[in-house]
Design a protein around this motif. Structure first.
Motif, PDB file in Angstrom:
ATOM      1  N   HIS A 122     -38.637 103.455  44.445  1.00 32.95           N
ATOM      2  CA  HIS A 122     -39.838 104.134  44.931  1.00 32.95           C
ATOM      3  C   HIS A 122     -39.722 105.650  44.732  1.00 32.95           C
ATOM      4  N   THR A 123     -38.551 106.190  45.046  1.00 35.04           N
ATOM      5  CA  THR A 123     -38.357 107.638  44.912  1.00 35.04           C
ATOM      6  C   THR A 123     -38.448 108.076  43.450  1.00 35.04           C
TER       7      THR A 123
ATOM      8  N   ILE B 128     -31.758 111.097  36.416  1.00 32.84           N
ATOM      9  CA  ILE B 128     -31.636 110.191  37.571  1.00 32.84           C
ATOM     10  C   ILE B 128     -32.148 108.799  37.221  1.00 32.84           C
TER      11      ILE B 128
ATOM     12  N   ARG C 172     -40.049 106.641  41.133  1.00 27.52           N
ATOM     13  CA  ARG C 172     -41.434 106.530  40.690  1.00 27.52           C
ATOM     14  C   ARG C 172     -42.255 107.705  41.221  1.00 27.52           C
ATOM     15  N   ARG C 173     -42.031 108.093  42.445  1.00 23.89           N
ATOM     16  CA  ARG C 173     -42.758 109.235  42.991  1.00 23.89           C
ATOM     17  C   ARG C 173     -42.462 110.482  42.161  1.00 23.89           C
ATOM     18  N   MET C 174     -41.209 110.636  41.728  1.00 23.13           N
ATOM     19  CA  MET C 174     -40.836 111.796  40.918  1.00 23.13           C
ATOM     20  C   MET C 174     -41.532 111.735  39.563  1.00 23.13           C
TER      21      MET C 174
ATOM     22  N   ARG D 176     -40.325 121.505  41.855  1.00 17.84           N
ATOM     23  CA  ARG D 176     -41.563 121.029  42.479  1.00 17.84           C
ATOM     24  C   ARG D 176     -41.747 119.551  42.195  1.00 17.84           C
ATOM     25  N   PHE D 177     -41.986 118.796  43.232  1.00 20.07           N
ATOM     26  CA  PHE D 177     -42.356 117.388  43.045  1.00 20.07           C
ATOM     27  C   PHE D 177     -43.472 117.057  44.023  1.00 20.07           C
ATOM     28  N   ASP D 178     -44.677 117.514  43.689  1.00 24.04           N
ATOM     29  CA  ASP D 178     -45.799 117.317  44.605  1.00 24.04           C
ATOM     30  C   ASP D 178     -46.136 115.834  44.724  1.00 24.04           C
ATOM     31  N   PRO D 179     -46.589 115.433  45.919  1.00 24.75           N
ATOM     32  CA  PRO D 179     -46.899 114.011  46.130  1.00 24.75           C
ATOM     33  C   PRO D 179     -48.213 113.601  45.471  1.00 24.75           C
TER      34      PRO D 179
ATOM     35  N   ILE E 188     -34.712 116.074  34.940  1.00 26.15           N
ATOM     36  CA  ILE E 188     -34.131 115.480  36.143  1.00 26.15           C
ATOM     37  C   ILE E 188     -34.578 114.025  36.281  1.00 26.15           C
TER      38      ILE E 188
END
Lengths: 354, 386
Positions: free
Chosen positions: B293-294, B322, B296-298, B6-9, B318
């Motif tokens: 950006h990705t 990464i 950071r979103r994670m 799960r990686f909710d925004p 993860i």
């Protein structure tokens, strides 16, 4: 996403599970699964999910529609569902009612242009248009002397040269030579070709992320079944580490795509932060398709390279989806230019703006 | 069925944006006053004690802790913003960062009340520095191979053995360390380790600096010879530290510091490239920004899960895997692109200096706080492979 987030997505999941099982589809050589699947999707109002009710659609929210696309990606659905949804969405921007049946959108590449002629007809060429051969109508974004217009065109009025994408789905060249549209209206203020490409790119990002989720799942399952050198291959550390990397790529794609979808669903304008979200999703998901797909195939060994196995349904589509609505190279250049133009000291504020 | 990731925004709430502005203004003042140079990540081992105190005064230490211990009862997401801004500015956070991120939460959970009342408010004021004593010679990421012995004696324990790779031990006031209180059992090789609060700068401890390939002296060898720890400095369960230590590691896995360590070279590249980049530079920068950006979103997504009281162990691993691989590759990618920068770029010297330092720093990024291999093992376990 394990559990569906809304009733629309649950409906889609159920239809896919019942009528779009990858194994069944893969062994069906004459495509007899397509008609019942499309019928069920249409009966549920999913292809026109993003079209308001007074424009012949089902009026679902952007967020609900995006979760349908995630599910479609997880099932690697090979009917023009995403395309019809995008077409309906595009038409709705100009309050043009959507017809029934399969649709697609043109142009599907940022470099192609379709022009609105002075006599109200449309001319131009759009390459790599997904499912154009299967579509009854095409939603077109055209540029004229007074800015952009949105038009509904009969597919039969265009010349369509069939092409085949990496995933085995049609990716066609559509040529319009003074085609008279069924309906045409000006695009809303500020809506341009980039808007369409970003929306299409977010749709493809969600589909890629969904396909990666499935690739991870079937790769993990296979590694727990396949025995080599007298043990399950999931017990080999090298295989475990490869699968951990696949999980990372899948997670990155999921995070980038769902974040961009959320940004679109809650955005009122196409500002720089929105551009970053949508472009970054297409870039990162495309990279993940390449790296993640390679690992999924590596774990499966030779069996995953056969036409009988379902892996290619996901891996090749994920690779194919990279090319639609601007490839990762295209968006990387555009994003790089935007970052350079804003200047070094504005990079972090841009990244940290959400 | 695989456990779904799960990686909710998650979005940062408005109070975070207000806070971000405050932190930026504070850091700009510190830079103007000459406390640190944001363009010099390789500053000479300064640990800036005055800076720590001023950060504490602003209420940016112990942000999520209870007020009764000097904390501020703010959210993980607010703390996240402060960490980001400090990292991006290359602020000298060494003196307080470990205490704030890791040691304080451990004390909150496992220390007796009088120790909490004594130490936690001082951490919040930026007055104390912590080190973490986990690795030993020949153990490293294999936490459970630790041998340093804690032998029961009157009123406490006598410690004998050596910890190594201990960051900041030379300036630390305290260390939270694991020592062996009994041998591992056949059934559980993790058994037998206990967590202790160790007061540094006492007889029986010798700290020997170890130079790094960057030219810095950051980590140390710490030798204990009949060092006495009183009973009330035991943290948590005797012989049960493995459960505590692994949950402690979760704090250090997914934060912004796990992908921003070499960020400065990207800014400098953008500066050197200027307003009108060639296609190659634009594409390279675009990809790096998309990846950043990705990440950071994670990372924000995991912070949101922590805030919601969840334990996203696999997701956090993860992010660290990464993130650290990315920050390790970043200087090399920037170097590729910098080859095409104009000779007369105004920041050319700064860029070259930063690249040189970042490339030297890079190898450690996938080692500290659990190696890539260990993290991938944890992820594999989460996937049901082990």
């Amino acid at each position: 996403m394990a559990e569906s987030e809304n009733i629309v997505a649950e409906t889609a999941e159920k239809i896919f599970a019942d009528l779009a099982d990858a194994q069944t589809i893969n062994s069906d050589k004459n495509g007899s699964w397509k008609a019942p699947l499309w019928q069920a999707l249409s009966d549920a109002g999913l292809p026109l999910a993003w079209v308001p009710e007074d424009c012949n659609g089902s009026g679902a929210s952007l967020a609900e529609g995006f979760s349908v696309l995630s599910a479609a990606g997880r099932f690697a659905v090979a009917v023009p569902l995403a395309e019809t949804m995008l077409a309906g969405w595009l038409l709705a921007q100009a309050r043009i009612a959507s017809p029934d049946g399969e649709m697609t959108v043109a142009p599907a590449s940022p470099k192609d242009r379709i022009a609105l002629n002075a006599d109200g007809t449309l001319s131009g060429r759009a390459r790599g248009v997904p499912f154009a051969k299967a579509a009854k109508h095409i939603a077109v974004l055209a540029s004229g002397s007074n800015g952009f217009s949105i038009a509904l065109v009969e597919a039969g009025a265009c010349r369509i040269e069939a092409g085949l994408g990496l995933g085995g789905d049609n990716s066609d060249t559509v040529t319009l030579a003074n085609v008279k549209p069924v309906a045409i209206k000006p695009a809303p203020k500020g809506f341009d070709q980039t808007s369409l490409m970003l929306m299409g790119g977010v749709a493809r990002s969600l589909q890629i992320a969904g396909a990666l989720e499935s690739m991870l799942e079937i790769s993990v399952r296979y590694s727990n079944e396949r025995v080599a050198f007298e043990k399950k291959i999931s017990k080999f550390q090298a295989v475990q580490h490869n699968l951990a990397k696949l999980a990372g790529e899948s997670a990155a794609a999921l995070a980038a795509a769902t974040s961009a979808a959320d940004a679109v669903a809650n955005s009122t304008s196409f500002d720089d932060a929105f551009f970053l979200e949508a472009a970054a999703a297409k870039i990162r998901c495309s990279e993940a398709a390449e790296k993640g797909g390679a690992i999924a195939h590596q774990v499966h060994g030779a069996i995953g390279f056969t036409i009988e196995h379902i892996l290619h349904r996901y891996s090749l589509r994920a690779l194919a989806w990279r090319d639609d609505f601007g490839s990762e190279s295209y968006w990387a250049v555009e994003l790089g230019k935007l970052v350079a133009d804003r200047g070094a000291d504005e990079l972090w504020p841009l990244v940290a703006s959400r | 069925m695989t456990a779904a990731l799960r990686f909710d925004p998650i979005r940062l709430p408005p109070e975070c944006e207000k806070l971000r502005k405050e932190v930026r203004a504070f850091l700009a003042d510190e830079i103007a006053a000459g406390t640190f140079d944001p363009h010099k990540p390789n500053r000479e081992d300064t640990d800036a004690p005055e800076f720590s105190r001023r950060v504490g005064e602003r209420g940016w230490l112990g942000m999520t802790w209870p007020k009764k211990y000097g904390g501020h009862e703010r959210s993980f997401l607010e703390r996240y913003v402060v960490t980001e801004e400090m990292r991006v500015a290359n602020a000298p956070t060494r003196r307080f960062f470990v205490a704030d991120r890791q040691s304080g939460p451990v004390l909150l959970k496992y220390a007796p009340e009088h120790i909490k009342m004594d130490i936690l408010p001082r951490i919040c004021r930026g007055e104390v520095c912590f080190a973490i004593g986990m690795s030993e010679p020949n153990s490293g990421s294999d936490l459970f191979a630790a041998k340093t012995k804690a032998t029961k004696t009157d009123g406490g324990y006598l410690i004998n053995g050596t910890k190594i790779w201990t960051s900041s031990a030379h300036i630390a006031d305290y260390m939270i360390a694991i020592f062996r209180t009994s041998p591992p059992t056949k059934e559980n090789r993790r058994h037998g380790l206990t967590q202790f609060l160790v007061k540094m700068k006492q007889p029986g401890i010798q700290v020997n600096p170890i130079g790094q390939i960057t030219g810095q002296y950051e980590f140390n060898e710490v030798v204990f010879t009949d060092y006495f720890v009183p009973d009330d400095h035991v943290l948590g369960e005797i012989d049960g530290a493995w459960k505590q230590a692994t949950s402690e590691l979760a704090y250090e896995r997914s934060g912004p510091e796990r992908f921003l360590e070499t960020y400065y070279v990207l800014t400098e590249l953008v500066r050197a490239v200027g307003k009108n980049p060639d296609t190659r530079s634009a594409e390279g920068i675009g990809r790096l920004v998309a990846q950043l950006h990705t990440m950071r979103r994670m990372s924000v997504s995991v912070a949101g899960m922590l805030q919601a009281g969840k334990e996203p162990v696999v997701e956090a691993s993860i992010v660290k895997d990464i993130g650290t691989v990315w920050e390790q590759q970043l200087p090399h990618r920037v170097r590729d692109l910098a080859a095409f920068v104009e000779e007369n770029a105004t920041n050319r010297e700064t860029l070259e200096n930063q690249l040189s330092f970042a490339i030297k720093t890079a190898p450690k990024l996938t080692i500290q706080g659990g190696t890539t291999e260990v993290l991938r093992g944890i992820i594999a376990r989460g996937l049901g492979l082990r």
